[in-house]
Design a protein around this motif. Sequence first.
Motif, PDB file in Angstrom:
ATOM      1  N   GLY A  26       0.807  -1.216   0.000  1.00  0.00           N
ATOM      2  CA  GLY A  26       0.000   0.000   0.000  1.00  0.00           C
ATOM      3  C   GLY A  26       0.837   1.261   0.000  1.00  0.00           C
ATOM      4  N   GLN A  27       2.143   1.159  -0.260  1.00  0.00           N
ATOM      5  CA  GLN A  27       3.049   2.295  -0.294  1.00  0.00           C
ATOM      6  C   GLN A  27       4.027   2.093  -1.447  1.00  0.00           C
ATOM      7  N   VAL A  28       4.652   3.208  -1.875  1.00  0.00           N
ATOM      8  CA  VAL A  28       5.730   3.122  -2.858  1.00  0.00           C
ATOM      9  C   VAL A  28       7.016   3.508  -2.156  1.00  0.00           C
ATOM     10  N   ALA A  40      -2.742  -5.711   5.323  1.00  0.00           N
ATOM     11  CA  ALA A  40      -1.326  -5.509   5.646  1.00  0.00           C
ATOM     12  C   ALA A  40      -0.815  -6.601   6.582  1.00  0.00           C
ATOM     13  N   GLN A  41      -1.646  -7.014   7.528  1.00  0.00           N
ATOM     14  CA  GLN A  41      -1.222  -8.061   8.461  1.00  0.00           C
ATOM     15  C   GLN A  41      -1.031  -9.387   7.740  1.00  0.00           C
ATOM     16  N   VAL A  42      -1.950  -9.735   6.826  1.00  0.00           N
ATOM     17  CA  VAL A  42      -1.830 -11.000   6.088  1.00  0.00           C
ATOM     18  C   VAL A  42      -0.569 -11.004   5.228  1.00  0.00           C
ATOM     19  N   VAL A  43      -0.327  -9.889   4.482  1.00  0.00           N
ATOM     20  CA  VAL A  43       0.812  -9.833   3.560  1.00  0.00           C
ATOM     21  C   VAL A  43       2.133  -9.846   4.329  1.00  0.00           C
ATOM     22  N   THR A  44       2.245  -9.024   5.374  1.00  0.00           N
ATOM     23  CA  THR A  44       3.488  -8.965   6.148  1.00  0.00           C
ATOM     24  C   THR A  44       3.789 -10.295   6.814  1.00  0.00           C
ATOM     25  N   ALA A  45       2.746 -10.963   7.330  1.00  0.00           N
ATOM     26  CA  ALA A  45       2.955 -12.264   7.966  1.00  0.00           C
ATOM     27  C   ALA A  45       3.413 -13.301   6.949  1.00  0.00           C
ATOM     28  N   ALA A  46       2.883 -13.228   5.720  1.00  0.00           N
ATOM     29  CA  ALA A  46       3.262 -14.214   4.705  1.00  0.00           C
ATOM     30  C   ALA A  46       4.687 -13.987   4.202  1.00  0.00           C
ATOM     31  N   ILE A  47       5.046 -12.700   3.931  1.00  0.00           N
ATOM     32  CA  ILE A  47       6.369 -12.402   3.379  1.00  0.00           C
ATOM     33  C   ILE A  47       7.431 -12.386   4.472  1.00  0.00           C
ATOM     34  N   GLY A  48       7.065 -11.933   5.662  1.00  0.00           N
ATOM     35  CA  GLY A  48       8.018 -11.918   6.768  1.00  0.00           C
ATOM     36  C   GLY A  48       8.892 -10.687   6.817  1.00  0.00           C
ATOM     37  N   ASP A 101       8.910  -6.016   6.219  1.00  0.00           N
ATOM     38  CA  ASP A 101       8.162  -4.814   5.897  1.00  0.00           C
ATOM     39  C   ASP A 101       8.686  -4.214   4.591  1.00  0.00           C
ATOM     40  N   LEU A 102       8.135  -3.025   4.216  1.00  0.00           N
ATOM     41  CA  LEU A 102       8.498  -2.413   2.937  1.00  0.00           C
ATOM     42  C   LEU A 102       9.983  -2.076   2.877  1.00  0.00           C
ATOM     43  N   HIS A 103      10.535  -1.537   3.976  1.00  0.00           N
ATOM     44  CA  HIS A 103      11.948  -1.162   3.965  1.00  0.00           C
ATOM     45  C   HIS A 103      12.821  -2.397   3.741  1.00  0.00           C
ATOM     46  N   GLN A 104      12.525  -3.488   4.420  1.00  0.00           N
ATOM     47  CA  GLN A 104      13.301  -4.706   4.226  1.00  0.00           C
ATOM     48  C   GLN A 104      13.101  -5.256   2.815  1.00  0.00           C
ATOM     49  N   PHE A 105      11.867  -5.159   2.289  1.00  0.00           N
ATOM     50  CA  PHE A 105      11.574  -5.673   0.957  1.00  0.00           C
ATOM     51  C   PHE A 105      12.407  -4.951  -0.098  1.00  0.00           C
ATOM     52  N   THR A 106      12.539  -3.610   0.036  1.00  0.00           N
ATOM     53  CA  THR A 106      13.323  -2.866  -0.949  1.00  0.00           C
ATOM     54  C   THR A 106      14.816  -3.091  -0.795  1.00  0.00           C
ATOM     55  N   GLN A 107      15.284  -3.636   0.317  1.00  0.00           N
ATOM     56  CA  GLN A 107      16.687  -3.991   0.474  1.00  0.00           C
ATOM     57  C   GLN A 107      16.957  -5.421   0.021  1.00  0.00           C
TER      58      GLN A 107
END
Length: 995
Positions: A54-56, A136-144, A146-152
């Motif tokens: 839900g963010q860029v 957001a809770q479902v997606v974060t729990a599945a991927i493990g 947050d957005l900052h970690q995902f972009t790294q």
Amino acid sequence: MRLHNLEITAFGPFAETVRLDFDALGDAGLFLLTGSTGAGKTSLLDAVCFGLYGQVPGDRQHAARLRSDHAPAGVAPRVQLELTVAGRALRIIRSPAWQRPKARGVGLTAQPATATVAQRRDGAWETLATRIPDVAQVVTAAIGMDLHQFTQVVMLPQGRFSEFLRSGADTRKAVLERLFATSRYRDLERWLVDRRQQTGRTCERLRAGARTLVDQIAAVAASAAPDDDWTLWQPWAAQTLRDLGDRAERARREVGDLDAETRLLTDRLGRAERQEQLRAAGRQAGSRLAELAGSEAELQSFAERVERAERARGAVALLGPLDAADTAVAQGRRELQDAERLARRSGVDPCRATSDVAARADEVAAQRRGFEAVLTRLEPLGPVAERCRELAVEIVNLDDQAAAITAELAGIAQELELLPRRAEALAGQIETARAVAADEVTLRERLLGARDTAVAAAAVPSARADLAAAEADRAAAIDSHNDARDRLNDIRDRRLDGAAAWLAGQLVADQACPVCGGCEHPSPALGVDEVPTEADESRARTTTREAEAVRAGREATVQRCAEALLRLRERASDREPSVAAGIVADLERRVEVARRSAEQCGDLEAERTAFESAGDAARARRADISARAAVVAELASLRREERQRLQESLDELVGRGADLETRRAWVAQQIEASDQLASALHRLVESNRLRSAVHAHAESAARAAGLAGVPEIAKQAIPAKELEAMRERVETSGRAREEAAATLADPQVLAALAAEPEDATSLLAELRVVQGRHRDAVAASGVMIGRAEQVELLERALATACDSWEPTRRAHDVADALAGLAEGKSADNHPKMSLSAYVLAARLAQVVSAANERLGPMTSGRYLLEHCVERDAGSRGRAGGGLGLRVDDAWTGHTRDPRTLSGGETFQVSLALALGLADVVTAESGGVHMQSLFVDEGFGSLDADSLEDVMDVLDDLRSSGRVVGLVSHVEGMRERIPAQVRVVKGRNGSRVCNG
């Protein structure tokens, strides 16, 4: 995690629906997102992040405007993403907040952001959540992550590669803390510090409490308190208690002796006072008998009056009820008069023709029943009257609608007359504009190339000057480095030459030589010149390292300037700036002419389409409005007929022109007036009956008391206080006569009157002296005993306080040691690092190890990253230690600051560091395998050989099962990577072409 499909609508630069099939692109393992600058390559990656979180990423989130400006006004922005993570097939659909046109009128209305997530089960999509927080809770729990970690880890962002590499320790610390969630270690540090402070405060409070008890013991015992050595406090308190006990025992014995003497004198004084009291009682009794004999006649009169009042007491008690009954009858008559006046005002007959009150009450009740019957007949007519009012309002509204429909039909007819003529005129204008705008795309492509050439040609002179200045700085830095190295070598040689003289200066008579072991030093060496010290050599070594670092930085600057000049000359195609600027100006003029024609063509097409749509819409509206007019007319006729029928039925039952509510209110007022009149009559009947009963009872009581009748009762009534006073006077005189006679007959009184009295005054004086001494002794004994008791209690409290203080003191020592160790202040903490910094340093060491596995092949073995535990200049406190990064250059044998690398080298090292960071974060995030990876730009800074090495590393990622997406406009990458997604920008938004 693996991405499958991405579908976006009205998002970023994409006005229409765009679809990306990642499964098809992933068959090759490596695909390229390419296109001109600003086309929207990065916006596709933004859409992936928006779909997940839900963010860029980056600063684009702050723009708060994700909907495409090119999209039609009513099209909602939408992102749909399908992926598989941890064996679960998920579909996420999101829409950002946007402004849509109002359904009625003009203007915009806010549409909130929405989100849904579904999971594929048994071939169908099953919705898991529809609220944004739940999604957001479902997606974060599945991927493990947050957005900052995902972009790294998954999406390495444009322009952000080198931040982690070039940043200071504090910035690096903040990034690592977010990626590895090490806040629990900082929380542990804070908890240990808080625990140390808490136990310290508790320990100090308990010690202060014990010291207060010591001071209190000293104050009570009036003795000096010991010093702050707490081991002496309890023995001193015990000895003080024993001393006070001895003094209290002596005071108690003295009180006992004085107490015996006081009792003896008290007994003698008591006997003397008793004799005097008996003689006084005998004299007083004689006087009292004489006084009573003179008032005998008055007392006899009082006794007779009291006897008569007692006989009439029962009848007198009825005087109050008689007055109350009379008052009630009078009040009832007044209430009846008020009720009659109200009845006359309301039009109710008060029935005064009947004199009997009970009969009047029956007549009023019959009259009320008649009014109730009328109200019962009117009650069902309420809904009919209400319906009549509703129908009247509805008929007025229908008439207003009919008038509005007639006016609207007239406006539509006028509009349909004007549309055909305008459409024919627009057709001719469109054909003319299309012919002029045909070459705009070709001209714009040529203009982009010409502008890039002109910019490069204009920058070539400045780049040459920068290169010359950098070469001059490099020469100066080389000279400074050589001079510093020569000074260091000179100092080392002089120290070696003067070593014997230095050793001789350390010799002491009769002490062993550190070289030969002898205790005699017959001929020590003599130094001719001053020998440099170790500190001199250390300073020279530091100066040399600093000069070496400056030289390395200047060399890197020269290399960057040379590479920049070479790239500019290639882009400028060796054209002069004036020639390149002239070409740009000519193409801009031609593009502007074509642009204006294209704009005019689009506007005219839109206008023609709008006119055609407006005609169709107007004809459809005319048909709808005509049908609606017929419905409104029919409905108005039905409502008028229904209202006429209902009004006729009301006029028949209520009366023509009469209002139902007014009639019902009048009848209700009649009933209320009848109720009040009947109630007043009933109360008057009851008051008369009660008065008759009370008068009969009072007459019977008067005859029983021997009185002539009720009027005689009041004559025998005596006020209660006066009667009681008479009775008390008679009884008191009788008791006094008996008591005086008994006193004069007492043998003790007779004996006292006959005996000789003893002197009580001298006995009293002697007793007072002894009692004064006794009081002083008792006070002194009480003070001493009280002090002993207080000290005993305080001594016990002191023992308890010391027992409570001991474990707290030990706990504080432990907490202090652990907090100092966690803060890095303890001598046992050899690295002098805090706990959280130590954990982050360990994580960074893992990242560096993973990064070096790719950096070596990527740089042909020249560079490796080195993790430094020393605290750098940009760190604050103990938290910054252990987070330093250096680059080990195998060609020079020296380590370098990452900021001295060239642009291409920085990209290589940063990419390797980002991939290593991704590997470690993936392992830390619970083992979720990230099968998709995106790298956004940065390849343009690499030469051909370096690009080849980087592509080999990325090929290795592909061979390990990852799907790698690259974002770049570098021509060499287009030739090497066959699987491509091309983003093309246009005036009406960007579009995507596969292949």
